[in-house]
Structure formats: structure tokens, C-alpha cells
Design a protein around this motif. Structure first.
Motif: not given
Length: 429
Positions: A82-90, A96-97, A113-115, A142-143
């Protein structure tokens, strides 16, 4: 028989019984096998998706005891997304890291980590690093990059991250539990400026015993969200999301300019490895310049004057997260339910409130402790589930007085009304 074959063949057996049979299996590394069997049996309940994955290696019992459960880890994953979407990075955006500075057994890391496009696991215990390095590929991750280091040292040289995650150790050098942020390891308060400068937001997991209002003050205006997370009615953890600028001086929750969003979450446990966990959720805002919080002002109740009229009413008991938050006025306002008393933490309504975040009961009768009323109301009742809320007797004392065994379909809530009268509310789910 190899050790791996022994583990697979006996993972449903009692580890204590297997320990007594060790001489029958000279080629088996029995201490390791018993630890893996016990770990897998714990994971079946705590981490069902891990238990269904072949080859996962489990750490010593203490690490299994301290690690997050799957429902709380999945919840953190939702918050991160939800925070990634809020920041607009998806979800999984190329830039993203994240870094988990207190990796432990890696449960929270394996889900959050999957996000992200890339993720770094940091842990000072080399044995746990080895276990996690082997487990992550088996879990389809794997990331990830595994780093064996102290959190402070890794943070100092770490490049900018989208999210930093910390679950500070809550035991001192003598093994005693601590609940203050400053007493945990690493000291988040001391690292706060560095944490905020190295990330766009920080997710911080803390003890559910912590005074979260004080935590907001200690973190100097950086807290944006508070998540009080329960599983099956038991408060499990306090989750803070930090995204504000560090203030020069500490502030209290009532003076936060933009307010803090508080989420009271209760997740229903389940055994299946796949699918969503059902949950109830209540959220509200504290602080903020325009904040005008409601107050809990129970009106004189009908409980002592018109007891018979309550036979068709309903009683509501908030879940553990709401109890921890203490947001009873907000709850009453949001759901249109009336507090029985200022300290009862029980609510009534003339109609059903299906979405109420907690247990719901139909009231069958109400009585005082008057012997005649008790006899008329309880009749031939032999057993009941008893709870006391703001009442001068303990459950054991009341059960002895009522001469009722534990259990059954009847629930009795003993509490004190607005007028100060002690009453028993008899109801069913």
C-alpha cells in the motif's frame, strides 16, 4: 536411513518419543533431525505455506518461537504494498528496494521482499544467515542479498532504500524482556535520523506491551501510521510506519500536525497454506490541527431500571487491538453503539451491527446479584462462559458464587453500569 529420509518419514511423530529411539538409527543426526521435525510441526500452525514447501530448514526452537506468524507477516506485506502505491512506485517497481536490518529467521523478510525489485537481509547471527540463504530460493525468492553484519554497521554503508524494516531485539544482556524502544537492540531512537535519511519509509515492529503513545513521542514526529495487530483475538504485535521528518524536540500524539492513522486489526487464523486471511479492521486518526476527538459519555443506562427491555438487544465486546488502542469513544461514534459504563468496555445496541470489530452477542436477560433475581434468571443453568469487566469480583469468585461450571453456549458478562450498579448480562453468540 539418511537423516533427510528420517525427518520426512517421522515428521508427524512425537519428537520426545523419537529421542528415546535414537540408538535404533545410528546413521541419523538425531539432534538435527528432532529440531527439524519440531520446527516443521510448529510451522504447520504458524507458517503453513512454509510447511508445505519441501526442503525448508528450521532454526532452533527459540528462533521459531520469536519469529512472526504467517498472518502477521502477510499483513506487513499488504502495508508495504500500500505504501509503494502511495508513493507512486508500484509493486516491484524497477527502482524499489528494501532492507531488513534485523532479519532473524526471515519470515517477515520473505513476505515483504516480494513487493520490491531488490531486497537485502541483514542479520548478525551467522548461523541464521546460513539457514536463510538456503531457504530463500526454496521459497521462490530470487531478488534477495544476505548480509551477515550488525544493523548499525550495515546501515552506515547502505545505499538509499525505499523501505527499511526493523524488529529490534526485546531482551537485555541478561535475557529479561524490555518494552521501551530505547532499551531494545538496535536503539531505533538513536538511529532515527539515519533511518529516515536512508529510506522513504520505515516499518518498525515492536512489542504489543509497549505504550504506543509514548513510542510516538519518542520517535519525534516521524510516525505516520500505528497498526495494532491481533490474531484470533490475541494482540500479537505493534507495527509503526515512519515517514515524517524528525523533529528537533519530542512531541506528543496530540500535537502532530498531520495526525497519525491508527489501525486496529484482528486476523482470523486458519490452517490452509493458500488464500486470504479474513480480518476485522477499525481505523481512526489522532492528533492533527483539525482533530476534534469524540468523548465517551455514557448516558444513564436502562440496565438497572428497565432490565426486561434488554431481552431483544445486543451486546458487543471490542477485539484485543481496540482494547489496546483504547479508542472506545471513536468506536461508539462509528458504529452507533452505547457504552454500558465509562470503564466497562462493553457496548449495547437495539439492533444488529454485523460489521462491529469484535464479538457480538444477543442479550437474553440481565440481573443484579440479588439472590432472588439470580435464581429467577439463571434457573437450572449449570455452566457458562464468564467474563468480568469493571467488576469487584474475579471470574473464579463469581463462578463459585453462581455455582456454574465453565463452558457451554451461555455467556455471562459481569460489569458495572453508569449508575454504579453491578449486573450480570446473560447472552449467546
Amino acid at each position: 536411513m539418511t537423516t533427510s529420509e528420517f525427518i520426512l518419514q517421522h515428521r508427524l511423530s512425537n519428537p520426545r518419543d523419537l529421542a528415546l529411539q535414537a540408538r535404533r538409527y545410528p546413521d541419523v543426526d538425531m539432534p538435527y533431525a528432532l529440531n527439524q521435525i519440531q520446527g516443521w510441526q510448529t510451522a504447520r500452525q504458524k507458517l503453513p505455506s512454509w510447511a508445505s514447501c519441501d526442503g525448508v530448514v528450521y532454526p532452533p526452537h527459540l528462533n521459531m518461537e520469536q519469529c512472526s506468524s504467517e498472518p502477521t507477516a502477510r499483513y506487513k506485506q499488504e502495508v508495504a504494498l500500500r505504501w509503494l502505491n502511495k508513493l507512486g512506485v508500484g509493486h516491484g517497481g524497477a527502482t524499489t528496494s528494501m532492507a531488513d536490518l534485523t532479519g532473524g529467521f526471515g519470515v517477515d523478510f520473505s513476505f515483504t521482499s516480494r513487493c520490491f525489485a531488490s531486497a537485502t537481509y541483514v542479520e548478525r547471527n551467522s548461523s541464521l544467515c546460513d539457514v536463510v540463504s538456503g531457504n530463500l530460493p526454496r521459497l521462490g525468492i530470487s531478488n534477495a542479498n544476505v548480509v551477515c553484519a550488525e544493523a548499525e554497521d550495515s546501515l552506515a554503508t547502505m545505499p538509499q532504500q525505499t523501505m527499511l524494516f526493523l524488529d529490534p531485539a526485546r531482551r537485555d544482556e541478561h535475557g529479561a524482556k524490555t518494552v521501551l524502544i530505547a532499551d531494545c537492540t538496535p536503539d531505533v531512537c538513536r538511529l532515527l535520523p539515519q533511518l529516515m535519511s536512508k529510506s522513504r519509509f520505515v516499518m518498525l515492529k515492536l512489542s504489543p506491551m509497549l505504550d504506543w503513545h509514548k513510542a510516538i513521542a519518542d520517535l519525534k514526529g516521524t510516525v505516520d501510521e500505528v497498526h495494532i495487530v491481533s490474531v484470533g483475538g490475541e494482540c500479537k504485535e505493534l507495527l509503526l510506519v515512519l515517514a515524517g521528518k524528525v523533529s528537533v524536540s519530542s512531541v506528543d500524539s496530540g500535537s502532530l500536525e498531520n495526525g497519525v492513522r491508527v489501525y486496529c486489526v484482528d486476523i482470523m487464523p486458519k490452517a490452509e497454506a493458500d488464500g486470504e486471511y479474513k480480518r476485522s479492521e477499525f481505523c481512526y486518526t489522532i492528533g492533527g490541527a483539525a482533530d476534534n476527538p469524540p468523548t465517551l459519555n455514557p448516558q444513564p443506562s436502562t440496565l438497572n431500571s428497565q432490565l426486561s427491555t434488554l431481552n431483544s438487544q445486543f451486546l458487543f465486546e471490542p477485539n484485543a487491538s481496540i482494547m489496546k488502542a483504547g479508542c472506545f469513544a471513536e468506536l461508539s461514534q462509528a458504529y452507533g453503539v452505547e457504552a454500558i459504563g465509562p470503564n466497562s468496555h462493553l457496548f449495547i445496541s437495539s439492533g444488529r451491527v454485523e460489521q462491529f470489530p469484535g464479538r457480538k452477542f444477543a442479550i437474553e436477560a440481565v440481573c443484579t446479584l440479588n439472590k432472588r433475581q439470580l435464581k429467577q434468571t439463571l434457573g437450572t443453568l449449570k455452566q457458562a462462559n464468564i467474563a468480568v469487566r469493571n467488576f469487584p469480583m474475579s471470574v473464579a469468585e463469581l463462578r463459585k458464587r453462581l455455582k456454574l461450571r465453565d463452558g457451554g453456549d451461555t455467556y455471562i458478562f459481569a460489569t458495572t453500569t453508569m449508575e454504579g450498579e453491578h449486573v450480570l448480562i446473560i447472552c449467546r453468540k
